[in-house]
Motif scaffolding. Structure first.
Motif, PDB file in Angstrom:
ATOM      1  N   MET A  29      36.182  40.898  39.870  1.00  0.00           N
ATOM      2  CA  MET A  29      35.529  40.413  38.419  1.00  0.00           C
ATOM      3  C   MET A  29      35.947  38.769  39.639  1.00  0.00           C
ATOM      4  O   MET A  29      36.810  38.495  39.738  1.00  0.00           O
ATOM      5  CB  MET A  29      36.735  40.649  37.384  1.00  0.00           C
ATOM      6  N   LYS A  30      34.396  38.225  39.690  1.00  0.00           N
ATOM      7  CA  LYS A  30      34.066  36.603  39.720  1.00  0.00           C
ATOM      8  C   LYS A  30      34.774  35.878  38.865  1.00  0.00           C
ATOM      9  O   LYS A  30      34.098  36.327  37.483  1.00  0.00           O
ATOM     10  CB  LYS A  30      32.737  37.058  40.943  1.00  0.00           C
ATOM     11  N   LEU A  31      35.744  35.203  39.055  1.00  0.00           N
ATOM     12  CA  LEU A  31      35.869  34.038  38.269  1.00  0.00           C
ATOM     13  C   LEU A  31      35.338  32.563  38.369  1.00  0.00           C
ATOM     14  O   LEU A  31      34.134  32.401  39.094  1.00  0.00           O
ATOM     15  CB  LEU A  31      37.074  33.335  38.767  1.00  0.00           C
ATOM     16  N   CYS A  32      34.460  32.282  37.123  1.00  0.00           N
ATOM     17  CA  CYS A  32      34.450  30.822  36.518  1.00  0.00           C
ATOM     18  C   CYS A  32      34.799  29.988  36.064  1.00  0.00           C
ATOM     19  O   CYS A  32      35.161  30.071  34.910  1.00  0.00           O
ATOM     20  CB  CYS A  32      32.771  31.268  35.500  1.00  0.00           C
ATOM     21  N   GLN A  47      45.356  34.613  37.491  1.00  0.00           N
ATOM     22  CA  GLN A  47      44.849  35.686  37.787  1.00  0.00           C
ATOM     23  C   GLN A  47      46.219  36.596  37.194  1.00  0.00           C
ATOM     24  O   GLN A  47      46.345  38.001  36.698  1.00  0.00           O
ATOM     25  CB  GLN A  47      43.934  36.625  38.530  1.00  0.00           C
ATOM     26  N   GLU A  88      39.251  40.773  30.491  1.00  0.00           N
ATOM     27  CA  GLU A  88      37.364  41.082  30.889  1.00  0.00           C
ATOM     28  C   GLU A  88      37.504  39.557  29.019  1.00  0.00           C
ATOM     29  O   GLU A  88      35.828  38.775  29.621  1.00  0.00           O
ATOM     30  CB  GLU A  88      37.374  42.419  30.513  1.00  0.00           C
ATOM     31  N   GLU A 113      35.911  36.900  31.190  1.00  0.00           N
ATOM     32  CA  GLU A 113      34.031  36.877  31.810  1.00  0.00           C
ATOM     33  C   GLU A 113      33.778  37.226  29.975  1.00  0.00           C
ATOM     34  O   GLU A 113      32.421  36.526  30.422  1.00  0.00           O
ATOM     35  CB  GLU A 113      34.497  38.174  32.251  1.00  0.00           C
ATOM     36  N   THR A 114      33.530  37.317  29.796  1.00  0.00           N
ATOM     37  CA  THR A 114      33.176  37.757  27.860  1.00  0.00           C
ATOM     38  C   THR A 114      32.742  36.339  27.981  1.00  0.00           C
ATOM     39  O   THR A 114      31.595  36.294  27.375  1.00  0.00           O
ATOM     40  CB  THR A 114      33.109  38.857  27.024  1.00  0.00           C
ATOM     41  N   ASN A 142      30.226  33.900  29.994  1.00  0.00           N
ATOM     42  CA  ASN A 142      29.106  34.594  29.622  1.00  0.00           C
ATOM     43  C   ASN A 142      28.319  34.263  28.407  1.00  0.00           C
ATOM     44  O   ASN A 142      26.934  33.663  28.616  1.00  0.00           O
ATOM     45  CB  ASN A 142      28.999  35.940  29.845  1.00  0.00           C
TER      46      ASN A 142
END
Length: 237
Positions: free
Chosen positions: A1-4, A210, A223, A227-228, A231
């Motif tokens: 998983m790439k972080l933002c 992380q 996730e 991530e979700t 996004n």
């Protein structure tokens, strides 16, 4: 998983974050090493303190993107700002003078740490009623949210909360447990952000964050948090 990372002060020379292009590139190099694939840059907009407008941010961001390409840094940078709430903020957002996160309707908003709860309520309602989705920056700083009923009101209204990496990583001391890990575990926290201000002041700590999240959450919970939810900003949902 790439972080933002949705909250960072890495544009050079525009606020109290990174001072030079070299410092910016050093931070971004470290971000890539620690697993970040993208960042939303969020220089301060704070009238009377940091009145950085959208055109200044976008111009400086273009310079940083060019420098990243020249250095071969594989990281995607999005525009944004950390906006101090005041009575004229909505007008500035509507006019495009201040930036939302990645061109979405999400606004990273901050208040004074000691602001009364009534003021925080008014600011969040003002943004939401004007068509924006406020994300309360480093919510753990606000004294009024130490009251569980106030924090419950924020969550029941659907407003989103961002916590800083370094808050999550605080060590517990004898006779005083830190509540922040529990809030992440309970799903109270919607976003984590570094609030990085360069190589010396509040560095990234993405790798440590992380590891901490891995110990607290199930894969599906992780996730959603990392991530979700992010996004939804990037996809303008």
């Amino acid at each position: 998983m790439k972080l933002c990372d949705i909250h960072c002060h890495v544009l050079p020379g525009v606020d109290d974050g990174a001072k030079t292009m070299k410092e910016t590139l050093d931070v971004l190099t470290e971000a890539v090493k620690q697993g970040s694939g993208s960042m939303i840059v969020t220089p301060h907009y704070h009238p009377g303190k940091y009145r950085v407008n959208s055109s200044q941010v976008l111009e400086k961001l273009d310079e940083v993107r060019l420098a990243c390409r020249q250095e071969g840094l594989d990281i995607t940078l999005y525009s944004g700002q950390e906006c101090y709430y005041y009575s004229g903020l909505v007008e500035q957002l509507d006019r495009g003078k201040v930036l939302t996160l990645a061109g979405s309707r999400y606004v990273l908003v901050e208040f004074e740490p000691e602001c009364p709860f009534t003021r925080l309520q008014k600011g969040l309602r003002d943004l939401h009623s004007s068509g924006y989705e406020p994300i309360l920056a480093h919510f753990e700083r606000y004294d009024c949210l130490r009251d569980e009923s106030n924090l419950r009101w924020v969550k029941e209204c659907g407003f989103r909360l961002q916590m800083n990496y370094d808050t999550l990583l605080q060590k517990e001391v004898f006779f005083r447990k830190q509540p922040w890990k529990g809030m992440v575990r309970q799903g109270i926290v919607d976003f984590l952000g570094s609030d990085c201000h360069g190589t010396h002041f509040r560095p990234l700590h993405a790798r440590e964050m992380q590891k901490c999240v891995d110990s607290l959450l199930t894969p599906s919970q992780k996730e959603k948090l990392l991530e979700t939810n992010v996004n939804r900003i990037l996809k303008k949902e």
